[in-house]
Design an enzyme around this catalytic site. Structure first.
Site, PDB file in Angstrom:
ATOM      1  N   GLU A  16      83.170  60.475  36.578  1.00 28.69           N
ATOM      2  CA  GLU A  16      82.683  59.898  37.887  1.00 28.69           C
ATOM      3  C   GLU A  16      81.141  59.864  37.660  1.00 28.69           C
ATOM      4  OE1 GLU A  16      81.849  60.755  42.579  1.00 28.69           O
ATOM      5  OE2 GLU A  16      83.878  61.654  41.739  1.00 28.69           O
ATOM      6  N   ARG A  65      73.766  57.676  42.453  1.00 28.66           N
ATOM      7  CA  ARG A  65      72.737  58.505  43.092  1.00 28.66           C
ATOM      8  C   ARG A  65      71.372  58.136  42.177  1.00 28.66           C
ATOM      9  NH1 ARG A  65      75.464  64.202  44.178  1.00 28.66           N
ATOM     10  NH2 ARG A  65      77.461  63.367  45.174  1.00 28.66           N
ATOM     11  N   THR A 100      79.702  57.953  44.714  1.00 28.34           N
ATOM     12  CA  THR A 100      79.099  57.875  45.896  1.00 28.34           C
ATOM     13  C   THR A 100      79.203  56.278  46.377  1.00 28.34           C
ATOM     14  OG1 THR A 100      77.462  59.288  44.776  1.00 28.34           O
ATOM     15  CG2 THR A 100      76.897  58.432  46.929  1.00 28.34           C
ATOM     16  N   LYS A 114      89.789  62.453  48.351  1.00 32.59           N
ATOM     17  CA  LYS A 114      89.063  63.155  47.804  1.00 32.59           C
ATOM     18  C   LYS A 114      88.590  64.151  49.282  1.00 32.59           C
ATOM     19  CE  LYS A 114      84.017  63.221  46.581  1.00 32.59           C
ATOM     20  NZ  LYS A 114      82.825  62.543  46.418  1.00 32.59           N
TER      21      LYS A 114
END
Length: 213
Positions: A47, A51, A75, A135
């Protein structure tokens, strides 16, 4: 693609290894050797979080150049993020939470989503939308393995990838739970090893993680 088919893709990805590394990458040139080190260590699902400005270029490079890697995007906050990640070659998407707009966009996208939840009410809402794999974030601050274990009985339909504050030493507490398929962790790709190009060190961390099961 139906939500059920997308959930099956998420499940197959999460079952590849006991840990999904959560990567913050500052330099896209590091993406390929990092991913090769992770795959060599037995950790194929990766993943890459949105960011940093390098994230999409990193995803594209891994998708195109690293055999055996299943690269995803983390994100994810919006429909724009989903579109950009899909175009870059991501195979799955992960969000820290959910919003109606993001869920609607995910319905219209072929990119499978692993949405984030931190409360039983959020889990129930996502279950109504067809999500069986979630998640749990932020895992440790939100209640850790004890909270997640408490959900196993009233919410047996849902399986989790807890992420947030988990380490090599604490991962087994989560992995032992019946409703946990894997964990997410940033400890496999620490900033100093990425910065210094310590790919053998990252491979060693991946081997430790892969051996958790």
């Amino acid at each position: 693609m139906s939500i059920e088919n997308k959930q099956k893709q998420v499940e197959s990805t999460l079952r590849l290894a006991p840990v999904v590394p959560v990567v913050i990458i500052e330099d896209a040139r590091h993406a390929v050797p990092m991913a090769r080190a992770l795959v060599a260590g037995g950790i194929p699902a990766i993943e890459v979080t949105l960011r940093t400005p390098a994230a999409l270029d990193a995803i594209k490079a891994i998708a195109e150049e690293v055999e055996g890697a299943v690269v995803g995007v983390g994100t994810v906050l919006s429909a724009k993020d989903l579109r950009a990640a899909h175009k870059a070659g991501a195979k799955f998407a992960v969000s820290p939470g959910v919003s109606p707009g993001l869920l609607d966009a995910a319905d219209d996208s072929d990119l499978p989503l692993l949405p984030g939840a931190a409360t039983a009410s959020e889990v129930m809402t996502l279950l109504e939308r067809g999500y069986r794999f979630l998640k749990f974030f932020p895992a440790v601050p939100a209640g850790g393995h004890k909270l997640l274990g408490a959900w196993a009985s009233p919410l047996p339909q849902v399986t989790f990838c807890p992420t947030g504050g988990i380490s090599l030493s604490s991962a087994p507490e989560f992995l032992s739970l019946p409703n946990v398929v894997c964990v997410g962790g940033s400890w496999l790709t620490p900033a100093d090893k990425l910065r210094n190009g310590d790919w053998s060190g990252i491979e060693a961390l991946a081997r430790e993680a892969a051996a958790l099961r």
